[in-house]
Design a protein around this motif. Structure first.
Motif, PDB file in Angstrom:
ATOM      1  N   TYR A  94       0.756  -1.155   0.123  1.00 23.26           N
ATOM      2  CA  TYR A  94      -0.361  -0.072  -0.095  1.00 23.26           C
ATOM      3  C   TYR A  94       0.862   1.110  -0.006  1.00 23.26           C
ATOM      4  N   CYS A  95       0.506   2.199  -0.918  1.00 26.11           N
ATOM      5  CA  CYS A  95       1.270   3.606  -0.839  1.00 26.11           C
ATOM      6  C   CYS A  95       0.399   4.246   0.196  1.00 26.11           C
ATOM      7  N   ASN A  96       1.088   5.274   1.040  1.00 30.25           N
ATOM      8  CA  ASN A  96       0.384   5.903   1.941  1.00 30.25           C
ATOM      9  C   ASN A  96       1.381   7.583   1.652  1.00 30.25           C
ATOM     10  N   ALA A  97       0.426   8.314   2.137  1.00 35.30           N
ATOM     11  CA  ALA A  97       0.810   9.772   1.933  1.00 35.30           C
ATOM     12  C   ALA A  97       0.454  10.382   3.303  1.00 35.30           C
ATOM     13  N   GLU A  98       1.208  11.181   3.809  1.00 43.21           N
ATOM     14  CA  GLU A  98       0.794  11.574   5.222  1.00 43.21           C
ATOM     15  C   GLU A  98       1.281  13.206   5.280  1.00 43.21           C
ATOM     16  N   GLY A  99       0.470  13.948   5.871  1.00 47.38           N
ATOM     17  CA  GLY A  99       0.915  15.569   5.980  1.00 47.38           C
ATOM     18  C   GLY A  99       0.384  16.093   4.627  1.00 47.38           C
ATOM     19  N   VAL A 100      -0.823  15.830   3.988  1.00 51.26           N
ATOM     20  CA  VAL A 100      -1.077  16.262   2.780  1.00 51.26           C
ATOM     21  C   VAL A 100      -1.567  17.641   2.828  1.00 51.26           C
ATOM     22  N   ILE A 101      -1.182  18.317   2.077  1.00 51.91           N
ATOM     23  CA  ILE A 101      -1.632  19.985   2.153  1.00 51.91           C
ATOM     24  C   ILE A 101      -2.196  20.200   0.665  1.00 51.91           C
ATOM     25  N   THR A 102      -3.240  20.341   0.636  1.00 53.10           N
ATOM     26  CA  THR A 102      -4.287  20.810  -0.825  1.00 53.10           C
ATOM     27  C   THR A 102      -4.275  22.107  -0.842  1.00 53.10           C
ATOM     28  N   THR A 103      -4.863  22.711  -2.054  1.00 55.02           N
ATOM     29  CA  THR A 103      -5.185  24.015  -2.165  1.00 55.02           C
ATOM     30  C   THR A 103      -6.645  24.285  -2.618  1.00 55.02           C
ATOM     31  N   VAL A 104      -7.363  24.937  -1.845  1.00 53.61           N
ATOM     32  CA  VAL A 104      -8.776  25.298  -2.456  1.00 53.61           C
ATOM     33  C   VAL A 104      -8.725  26.649  -2.648  1.00 53.61           C
ATOM     34  N   GLY A 105      -8.859  26.945  -3.975  1.00 58.66           N
ATOM     35  CA  GLY A 105      -8.656  28.328  -4.587  1.00 58.66           C
ATOM     36  C   GLY A 105      -7.189  28.558  -4.257  1.00 58.66           C
ATOM     37  N   VAL A 106      -6.797  29.531  -3.513  1.00 62.32           N
ATOM     38  CA  VAL A 106      -5.722  29.793  -3.039  1.00 62.32           C
ATOM     39  C   VAL A 106      -5.268  29.954  -1.725  1.00 62.32           C
ATOM     40  N   THR A 107      -6.357  28.858  -0.991  1.00 67.72           N
ATOM     41  CA  THR A 107      -6.206  28.767   0.462  1.00 67.72           C
ATOM     42  C   THR A 107      -5.756  27.450   0.642  1.00 67.72           C
ATOM     43  N   PRO A 108      -4.467  27.255   1.117  1.00 68.53           N
ATOM     44  CA  PRO A 108      -4.032  25.838   1.640  1.00 68.53           C
ATOM     45  C   PRO A 108      -4.824  25.225   2.779  1.00 68.53           C
ATOM     46  N   ARG A 109      -4.871  23.913   2.612  1.00 71.11           N
ATOM     47  CA  ARG A 109      -5.843  23.075   3.697  1.00 71.11           C
ATOM     48  C   ARG A 109      -5.059  21.872   3.923  1.00 71.11           C
ATOM     49  N   PHE A 110      -4.837  21.692   5.087  1.00 71.07           N
ATOM     50  CA  PHE A 110      -4.378  20.324   5.509  1.00 71.07           C
ATOM     51  C   PHE A 110      -5.091  19.254   5.506  1.00 71.07           C
ATOM     52  N   GLU A 111      -5.005  18.214   4.865  1.00 74.40           N
ATOM     53  CA  GLU A 111      -6.002  17.115   4.630  1.00 74.40           C
ATOM     54  C   GLU A 111      -5.602  15.756   5.254  1.00 74.40           C
ATOM     55  N   GLY A 112      -4.528  15.709   5.753  1.00 74.19           N
ATOM     56  CA  GLY A 112      -4.117  14.547   6.743  1.00 74.19           C
ATOM     57  C   GLY A 112      -3.495  13.385   5.872  1.00 74.19           C
ATOM     58  N   GLY A 113      -3.844  12.265   6.018  1.00 72.71           N
ATOM     59  CA  GLY A 113      -3.289  11.067   5.475  1.00 72.71           C
ATOM     60  C   GLY A 113      -4.140  10.308   4.568  1.00 72.71           C
ATOM     61  N   PHE A 114      -3.393   9.585   3.650  1.00 71.59           N
ATOM     62  CA  PHE A 114      -4.379   8.788   2.647  1.00 71.59           C
ATOM     63  C   PHE A 114      -3.508   7.446   2.392  1.00 71.59           C
ATOM     64  N   TRP A 115      -4.218   6.571   1.903  1.00 75.90           N
ATOM     65  CA  TRP A 115      -3.832   5.243   1.354  1.00 75.90           C
ATOM     66  C   TRP A 115      -4.206   4.905   0.140  1.00 75.90           C
ATOM     67  N   GLY A 116      -3.786   4.350  -0.450  1.00 79.65           N
ATOM     68  CA  GLY A 116      -3.918   3.736  -1.979  1.00 79.65           C
ATOM     69  C   GLY A 116      -4.627   2.406  -1.629  1.00 79.65           C
ATOM     70  N   GLN A 117      -4.996   1.831  -2.883  1.00 74.44           N
ATOM     71  CA  GLN A 117      -5.929   0.657  -2.826  1.00 74.44           C
ATOM     72  C   GLN A 117      -5.300  -0.573  -2.741  1.00 74.44           C
ATOM     73  N   GLY A 118      -3.900  -0.430  -2.889  1.00 69.34           N
ATOM     74  CA  GLY A 118      -3.074  -1.766  -2.721  1.00 69.34           C
ATOM     75  C   GLY A 118      -2.752  -2.459  -3.943  1.00 69.34           C
ATOM     76  N   THR A 119      -1.430  -3.116  -4.135  1.00 74.90           N
ATOM     77  CA  THR A 119      -1.197  -3.775  -5.243  1.00 74.90           C
ATOM     78  C   THR A 119      -0.528  -5.166  -4.826  1.00 74.90           C
ATOM     79  N   GLN A 120      -0.967  -6.229  -5.371  1.00 67.08           N
ATOM     80  CA  GLN A 120      -0.344  -7.490  -5.013  1.00 67.08           C
ATOM     81  C   GLN A 120       0.938  -7.835  -5.352  1.00 67.08           C
ATOM     82  N   VAL A 121       1.877  -8.224  -4.602  1.00 64.92           N
ATOM     83  CA  VAL A 121       3.243  -8.719  -4.963  1.00 64.92           C
ATOM     84  C   VAL A 121       3.077 -10.392  -4.314  1.00 64.92           C
ATOM     85  N   THR A 122       3.517 -11.129  -5.217  1.00 63.98           N
ATOM     86  CA  THR A 122       3.774 -12.443  -4.844  1.00 63.98           C
ATOM     87  C   THR A 122       5.110 -12.953  -5.461  1.00 63.98           C
ATOM     88  N   VAL A 123       5.851 -13.580  -4.532  1.00 59.76           N
ATOM     89  CA  VAL A 123       7.057 -14.023  -4.816  1.00 59.76           C
ATOM     90  C   VAL A 123       7.128 -15.654  -4.393  1.00 59.76           C
TER      91      VAL A 123
END
Length: 125
Positions: A94-123
């Motif tokens: 799973y990919c993870n992003a923490e401390g995400v800041i987005t822009t709403v117009g010209v205003t920055p907004r702290f969004e927090g953390g997000f996860w991807g949907q995951g990708t299977q790795v099989t060895v």
């Protein structure tokens, strides 16, 4: 809406290599930390590797010397190069992003953390 999309998983023989990629989208101004975690069947999700926006990395002991994390801050992408893969590396990554800041117009907004949907790795052994 912030989204993380992973790609690059698959089936590989022990000793082989795979490269995972993650792309974050959604009016992102900055991401403090991007990383990869994994979850094997019957086990808890565990940290694999992280990199902050200053380039400082952190790796699980089990992958040190075999996996390399990289990121492009301008493109909001992260990659995980995995080499010398072992059967015990089999998991959903799973990919993870923490401390995400987005822009709403010209205003920055702290969004927090997000996860991807995951990708299977099989060895395979």
């Amino acid at each position: 809406q912030v989204q993380l999309v992973e790609s690059g998983g698959g089936l590989v023989q022990a000793g082989g290599s795979l490269r995972l990629s993650c792309a974050a989208s959604g009016n992102i101004l900055s991401i403090a930390v991007m990383g990869w975690h994994r979850q094997a069947p019957g086990k808890q999700r565990e940290l694999v590797a992280t990199m902050n926006n200053g380039g400082i990395t952190n790796y699980a002991d089990s992958v040190k010397g075999r996996f390399t994390i990289s990121r492009d801050n301008a493109k909001n992408t992260a990659s995980l190069q995995m080499s010398s893969l072992k059967p015990e590396d089999t998991a959903v990554y799973y990919c993870n992003a923490e401390g995400v800041i987005t822009t709403v117009g010209v205003t920055p907004r702290f969004e927090g953390g997000f996860w991807g949907q995951g990708t299977q790795v099989t060895v395979s052994s």
